[in-house]
Write a protein that holds these residues in place. Structure first.
Motif, PDB file in Angstrom:
ATOM      1  N   LEU A  59       1.057  -1.130  -0.273  1.00 51.16           N
ATOM      2  CA  LEU A  59      -0.339  -0.075   0.326  1.00 51.16           C
ATOM      3  C   LEU A  59       0.437   1.300   0.106  1.00 51.16           C
ATOM      4  O   LEU A  59       1.917   1.313   0.869  1.00 51.16           O
ATOM      5  CB  LEU A  59      -0.808   0.202   1.221  1.00 51.16           C
ATOM      6  N   GLU A  79      -9.860   2.153   1.850  1.00 49.26           N
ATOM      7  CA  GLU A  79      -9.035   2.952   1.594  1.00 49.26           C
ATOM      8  C   GLU A  79      -8.603   4.130   2.225  1.00 49.26           C
ATOM      9  O   GLU A  79      -7.036   5.163   2.220  1.00 49.26           O
ATOM     10  CB  GLU A  79      -8.877   2.987   0.160  1.00 49.26           C
ATOM     11  N   THR A  86      -2.993   0.380  -3.756  1.00 49.20           N
ATOM     12  CA  THR A  86      -1.826   0.122  -4.565  1.00 49.20           C
ATOM     13  C   THR A  86      -1.497   0.320  -5.463  1.00 49.20           C
ATOM     14  O   THR A  86      -2.367   1.356  -6.147  1.00 49.20           O
ATOM     15  CB  THR A  86      -2.743  -1.595  -4.705  1.00 49.20           C
TER      16      THR A  86
END
Length: 119
Positions: A59, A79, A86
């Motif tokens: 990440l 997120e 990613t």
């Protein structure tokens, strides 16, 4: 080069250069005679990241920030919690934005303003 008309736009290949274990192409500088050239880097038809990055689960906070600048509503709840995405996720969002910009002048102007503000 077979076409003399295109010759002025295609640099001469001089040689391959090795520097610190990496290889580079030495090409003619087509802009040497301009005072303040404007350059546009155009990518056509293929992605420019490695296949291994498709499955890379790392990440990245830098790509999350870029994604939010492109579209603040795009990140998922997860997120947003991690403040990271990613590279594949970011590239998919960027691809969609580029596609819509190509076909919608209003979105293109908004996107261009966001990119200018990033600088």
């Amino acid at each position: 080069m077979q076409s003399e008309q295109l010759r002025q736009f295609v640099p001469i290949f001089y040689r391959e250069v090795e520097h610190r274990g990496e290889y580079f192409l030495e090409l003619e500088d087509l802009l040497h005679h301009f005072k303040n050239p404007s350059i546009m880097d155009v990518k056509m038809g293929s992605r420019t990241f490695l296949e291994s990055e498709v499955t890379n689960p790392v990440l990245r906070t830098d790509l999350y920030k870029k994604m939010v600048e492109l579209d603040p509503n795009e990140p998922t709840a997860e997120e947003k919690q991690h403040q990271a995405v990613t590279k594949l996720r970011y590239m998919r969002v960027a691809d969609i934005m580029h596609y819509f910009c190509a076909y919608n002048p209003v979105i293109m102007r908004q996107y261009a303003r966001r990119l200018t503000d990033l600088r």
